[in-house]
Design a protein around this motif. Structure first.
Motif, PDB file in Angstrom:
ATOM      1  N   LEU A   1       0.135 -10.263  -2.278  1.00 19.66           N
ATOM      2  CA  LEU A   1       0.557 -11.079  -1.139  1.00 19.66           C
ATOM      3  C   LEU A   1      -0.604 -11.839  -0.513  1.00 19.66           C
ATOM      4  O   LEU A   1      -0.409 -12.865   0.120  1.00 19.66           O
TER       5      LEU A   1
ATOM      6  N   PRO B   1      -0.198  -5.717   8.795  1.00 20.87           N
ATOM      7  CA  PRO B   1      -0.813  -4.547   8.164  1.00 20.87           C
ATOM      8  C   PRO B   1      -0.930  -4.694   6.648  1.00 20.87           C
ATOM      9  O   PRO B   1      -0.002  -5.157   5.995  1.00 20.87           O
TER      10      PRO B   1
ATOM     11  N   LYS C   1       5.905  -3.893   2.326  1.00 16.85           N
ATOM     12  CA  LYS C   1       5.076  -3.338   1.270  1.00 16.85           C
ATOM     13  C   LYS C   1       4.217  -2.190   1.796  1.00 16.85           C
ATOM     14  O   LYS C   1       4.104  -1.150   1.162  1.00 16.85           O
ATOM     15  N   THR C   2       3.599  -2.394   2.978  1.00 13.13           N
ATOM     16  CA  THR C   2       2.731  -1.332   3.489  1.00 13.13           C
ATOM     17  C   THR C   2       3.524  -0.085   3.844  1.00 13.13           C
ATOM     18  O   THR C   2       3.061   1.016   3.574  1.00 13.13           O
ATOM     19  N   VAL C   3       4.712  -0.270   4.436  1.00 14.98           N
ATOM     20  CA  VAL C   3       5.518   0.902   4.781  1.00 14.98           C
ATOM     21  C   VAL C   3       5.877   1.679   3.520  1.00 14.98           C
ATOM     22  O   VAL C   3       5.780   2.910   3.461  1.00 14.98           O
TER      23      VAL C   3
ATOM     24  N   GLU D   1       6.581 -14.257   6.508  1.00 11.38           N
ATOM     25  CA  GLU D   1       5.551 -13.732   5.621  1.00 11.38           C
ATOM     26  C   GLU D   1       5.167 -12.310   6.034  1.00 11.38           C
ATOM     27  O   GLU D   1       4.934 -11.451   5.211  1.00 11.38           O
ATOM     28  N   LYS D   2       5.155 -12.100   7.345  1.00  8.29           N
ATOM     29  CA  LYS D   2       4.744 -10.796   7.870  1.00  8.29           C
ATOM     30  C   LYS D   2       5.708  -9.702   7.434  1.00  8.29           C
ATOM     31  O   LYS D   2       5.305  -8.579   7.157  1.00  8.29           O
TER      32      LYS D   2
ATOM     33  N   GLU E   1       4.196   1.726   0.717  1.00  9.97           N
ATOM     34  CA  GLU E   1       3.012   2.386   0.163  1.00  9.97           C
ATOM     35  C   GLU E   1       2.608   3.594   0.984  1.00  9.97           C
ATOM     36  O   GLU E   1       2.182   4.615   0.443  1.00  9.97           O
TER      37      GLU E   1
ATOM     38  N   LEU F   1       7.235  -9.392   4.666  1.00 10.41           N
ATOM     39  CA  LEU F   1       6.891  -8.955   3.311  1.00 10.41           C
ATOM     40  C   LEU F   1       5.764  -7.928   3.359  1.00 10.41           C
ATOM     41  O   LEU F   1       5.837  -6.867   2.727  1.00 10.41           O
ATOM     42  N   PHE F   2       4.718  -8.267   4.132  1.00 10.04           N
ATOM     43  CA  PHE F   2       3.580  -7.358   4.249  1.00 10.04           C
ATOM     44  C   PHE F   2       4.020  -6.013   4.812  1.00 10.04           C
ATOM     45  O   PHE F   2       3.645  -4.954   4.317  1.00 10.04           O
ATOM     46  N   LEU F   3       4.831  -6.089   5.878  1.00  7.45           N
ATOM     47  CA  LEU F   3       5.274  -4.858   6.534  1.00  7.45           C
ATOM     48  C   LEU F   3       6.021  -3.967   5.554  1.00  7.45           C
ATOM     49  O   LEU F   3       5.735  -2.773   5.427  1.00  7.45           O
TER      50      LEU F   3
END
Lengths: 202, 244
Positions: free
Chosen positions: A114, A101, B9-11, B2-3, B13, B5-7
């Motif tokens: 990222l 996501p 950040k999105t949570v 890597e995922k 935000e 990190l994305f998770l």
């Protein structure tokens, strides 16, 4: 249309067994990519193991099927601007390991740290905005290399109140500056005034 | 890896975006816009039964009083109600029907109080988070502007001329389409307390002036400054100037 299901017994969507492989119903009325395939799209660039950037993923209905297509080796970045639909997408991405996501405005040029340096095989652009083509070219410059592909689902009624044919002609002329167009497919009867365009950068 | 990190950040935000008071105010205001319609529909359903008992009563009392009278049924001391009942035209309800009527009247009264509570909560939230804006525009109008524009950040990017015509989009685009010179002068601001009982000419001028002040107030709220005294002085000066 039925697609192989990566995650067993999802429960959210209608599942069906065909030859002992679990398969899932893909509804062309809900997904524009599926509508294109149902109308006979020949060159679907998404293969197993690809990395895909999906702009405008919303709640992740189409994204979940793309994640089935790319398989365990592949990766799907789902980009959307709305925090409400992103909530649901985050939940979905916890079930599916290859969904990532990203809460980000694809229209703006400000960088997402990222995503820097990431190159993808396919960009799917499903953002119904007035400057759809512009959004695609911006993102293609950043994420796409030569011989890679994009899929653009163009909603003509969000661009201007003209006839669909005129707008499609105009927008393809804009696209041909930077891209080579491989195939176009109208989405009637599933979606009105939509067209699916597949191509690759020059 | 890597995922993750994305998770994260999105949570983060998502949480930041959703903790914004705008969206909660807008959601509450949407409910208060819709509830009165439902209340009226329920009231009509109630009146289908009770019209035979209290004919022409709805012309004399409001919805709330009507429901209270229905709750008490025939045991009221209100003179008008007794008059109607004793006039000979009114029909007596059966026992079961009385229960239905009581239930409906109760639920309507409950919805009305709920609507008031929600409205109060929305206004409280708006006044707490955007004091300048609510002071200049009035809390009611401020909330409606938020609903139309979608968020405070979007409102803060609007020029004052757009703010002046918020709520009059239909009239504005009609005048643009037909090319007529009769453009609208005010949208939501028409209901502002300063514009009531003014001449037509003065209304246009004042709404233009107020829109400018509202634009300033919104920007002050975004940057977290309290400018209420200054704005009050400005507005009073302007009003005295136009009256003399």
């Amino acid at each position: 249309m039925y697609n192989k299901n990566l995650v067993r017994e999802n429960g959210k969507f209608y599942t069906l067994d065909l030859n002992s492989k679990e398969r899932r119903l893909w509804d062309p009325y809900r997904s524009k990519l599926c509508a294109g395939l149902a109308n006979g799209l020949q060159s679907l660039p998404i293969k197993e193991g690809d990395s895909v950037l999906y702009l405008g993923c919303a709640e992740g209905y189409t994204c979940s099927f793309v994640s089935d297509l790319v398989g365990v080796q592949g990766i799907v970045y789902g980009v959307d601007i709305s925090p409400y639909s992103m909530q649901k997408f985050v939940l979905l991405s916890k079930e599916r390991a290859n969904l990532v996501p990203v809460l980000w405005d694809a229209n703006k040029l400000d960088k997402y740290e990222l995503l820097e340096g990431v190159k993808v095989d396919v960009i799917v652009q499903d953002v119904a905005q007035k400057n759809q083509v512009e959004i695609l070219t911006k993102n293609a410059r950043q994420f796409l290399e030569k011989n890679k592909h994009f899929i653009l689902s163009l909603k003509t009624s969000s661009i201007a109140q003209k006839s669909a044919k005129e707008i499609i002609e105009e927008e393809t002329r804009k696209l041909e500056k930077d891209f080579e167009i491989l195939e176009r497919k109208r989405l009637e009867p599933f979606e009105k005034k939509h067209i699916l365009i597949v191509g690759s950068p020059r | 890896m890597e995922k993750e990190l994305f998770l994260e950040k999105t949570v983060e935000e998502i949480k930041r975006e959703l903790s914004n008071p705008d969206q909660r105010i807008i959601a509450l205001c949407r409910i208060t816009e819709k509830l009165p319609k439902n209340i009226n529909e329920l009231f009509e359903a109630l009146r289908v039964v009770t019209d035979t008992v209290y004919p022409t009563l709805e012309k004399e009392v409001g919805i709330e009083d009507y429901c209270r009278i229905c709750l008490a049924l025939q045991e009221t001391n209100n003179e008008k109600v007794l008059q109607i009942i004793n006039s000979g035209v009114s029909v007596k309800l059966e026992k079961r029907e009385k229960e239905f009527v009581k239930g409906l009247a109760e639920s309507i009264l409950g919805l009305i109080t709920l609507n008031k509570d929600i409205e109060k909560e929305a206004y409280h939230l708006a006044e707490k988070s955007y004091p300048n804006f609510c002071f200049v525009a009035g809390t009611n109008i401020a909330c409606k502007m938020l609903v139309i524009s979608g968020s405070m950040s979007r409102l803060s990017q609007m020029p004052s001329s757009t703010i002046q015509l918020l709520g009059a989009e239909k009239a504005l685009f009609k005048s643009i389409r037909t090319g007529s010179k009769k453009t609208p002068r005010y949208g939501l601001l028409f209901n502002h307390s300063l514009l009531i009982n003014k001449d037509k000419k003065e209304k246009g001028r004042l709404s233009r002036f107020l829109a400018g002040k509202i634009a300033i107030a919104i920007k002050a709220d975004i940057s977290g400054i309290d400018m209420r005294d200054e704005l009050k002085k400005n507005i009073e000066k302007k009003i005295n100037g136009t009256l003399n």
